[in-house]
Design a protein around this motif. Sequence first.
Motif, PDB file in Angstrom:
ATOM      1  N   ALA A 200      -9.608  25.315  21.452  1.00 58.20           N
ATOM      2  CA  ALA A 200     -10.116  25.718  22.765  1.00 58.20           C
ATOM      3  C   ALA A 200      -9.439  27.002  23.245  1.00 58.20           C
ATOM      4  N   ASN A 201      -8.136  27.111  22.999  1.00 61.02           N
ATOM      5  CA  ASN A 201      -7.409  28.324  23.383  1.00 61.02           C
ATOM      6  C   ASN A 201      -7.920  29.529  22.602  1.00 61.02           C
TER       7      ASN A 201
ATOM      8  N   ALA B 252     -11.225  30.628  24.001  1.00 54.21           N
ATOM      9  CA  ALA B 252     -11.125  31.256  25.318  1.00 54.21           C
ATOM     10  C   ALA B 252     -11.009  32.772  25.211  1.00 54.21           C
ATOM     11  N   TYR B 253     -10.351  33.263  24.153  1.00 48.46           N
ATOM     12  CA  TYR B 253     -10.184  34.707  23.994  1.00 48.46           C
ATOM     13  C   TYR B 253     -11.502  35.419  23.716  1.00 48.46           C
TER      14      TYR B 253
ATOM     15  N   ALA C  29     -12.916  35.639  27.696  1.00 50.49           N
ATOM     16  CA  ALA C  29     -12.106  36.077  28.837  1.00 50.49           C
ATOM     17  C   ALA C  29     -11.043  37.048  28.351  1.00 50.49           C
TER      18      ALA C  29
ATOM     19  N   VAL D 224      -6.203  34.738  30.021  1.00 50.20           N
ATOM     20  CA  VAL D 224      -6.008  33.538  29.208  1.00 50.20           C
ATOM     21  C   VAL D 224      -4.529  33.251  28.967  1.00 50.20           C
TER      22      VAL D 224
ATOM     23  N   LYS E 276      -8.174  37.715  19.445  1.00 46.66           N
ATOM     24  CA  LYS E 276      -9.303  38.084  20.296  1.00 46.66           C
ATOM     25  C   LYS E 276     -10.390  38.765  19.482  1.00 46.66           C
TER      26      LYS E 276
ATOM     27  N   SER F 170     -12.081  36.054  17.335  1.00 47.92           N
ATOM     28  CA  SER F 170     -12.896  35.162  18.166  1.00 47.92           C
ATOM     29  C   SER F 170     -14.169  35.850  18.627  1.00 47.92           C
TER      30      SER F 170
END
Length: 267
Positions: free
Chosen positions: A11-12, A15-16, A19, A24, A136, A139
């Motif tokens: 999940a972390n 998130a990148y 956001a 984050v 990031k 992702s």
Amino acid sequence: SLCTVILGEVANFAAYAFAPAILVTPLGALSIIFSAVLAHFILKEKLHIFGVLGCVLCVVGSTTIVLHAPQERNIVSVREVWHLATEPGFLVYAALAVIAVSALIFYAVPRYGQTHLIVYVGICSLMGSLTVMSVKAVSIALKLSFSGMNQFVYFQTWIFTIIVITCCLLQINYLNKALDTFNTAVISPVYYVMFTSFTILASMIMFKDWDSQNASQIATELCGFITILSGTFLLHRTKDMGNTTSKPDEEAPVFGNTNNRTPETAT
């Protein structure tokens, strides 16, 4: 459990993709709050009043950052991230980070690694900032690929993936050494502060997150970040206060008598 940890990291990671890192990364302090609250109810580790205050400070700081966070840059290709990563400003930062990490590993670790926690934590924090920037990028590549625009045909995606794996292995190695050498209650807040600070700096340089914000918004975000730091230090500093009880009948440790002999048997 292990599954919960893996789910949280996934999940972390996700998130990148949606956001900015400047939003984050500081919100990682919320995991400290959940750990403290769950320990209070499940493990029966009493949360002291200062621990409650630390949780409140983390929530207030996180809310402040969320409400004033910059808008996410609209990126349509991993090659755009590569272009940002190869601009002179970020190249200078990355080069300085690699030089500093090399100096810490080859010079400082053999001499000061066992006595100065900043050595291990510095390595993890500097590498962590590069890891987050690469995470990031990967992702974003995954998000675009799932939407129908395959980004794994570009060599840049694989370079970012290699950087993520290399930096993560390096971080895990030296973070484990830090935890084996020093007190976790000291390592955790110091690592959080340094890692978050370097990550925000790297994100500002690479993605220029604050270009679209005015001075008031930036100052508010900084205040929110400082509030989170204060809450984090307070939580770790006082986390055992609620569990200490006076037990006068218990045998106190004897530091001056290494042979554990009583006065009667010492003759």
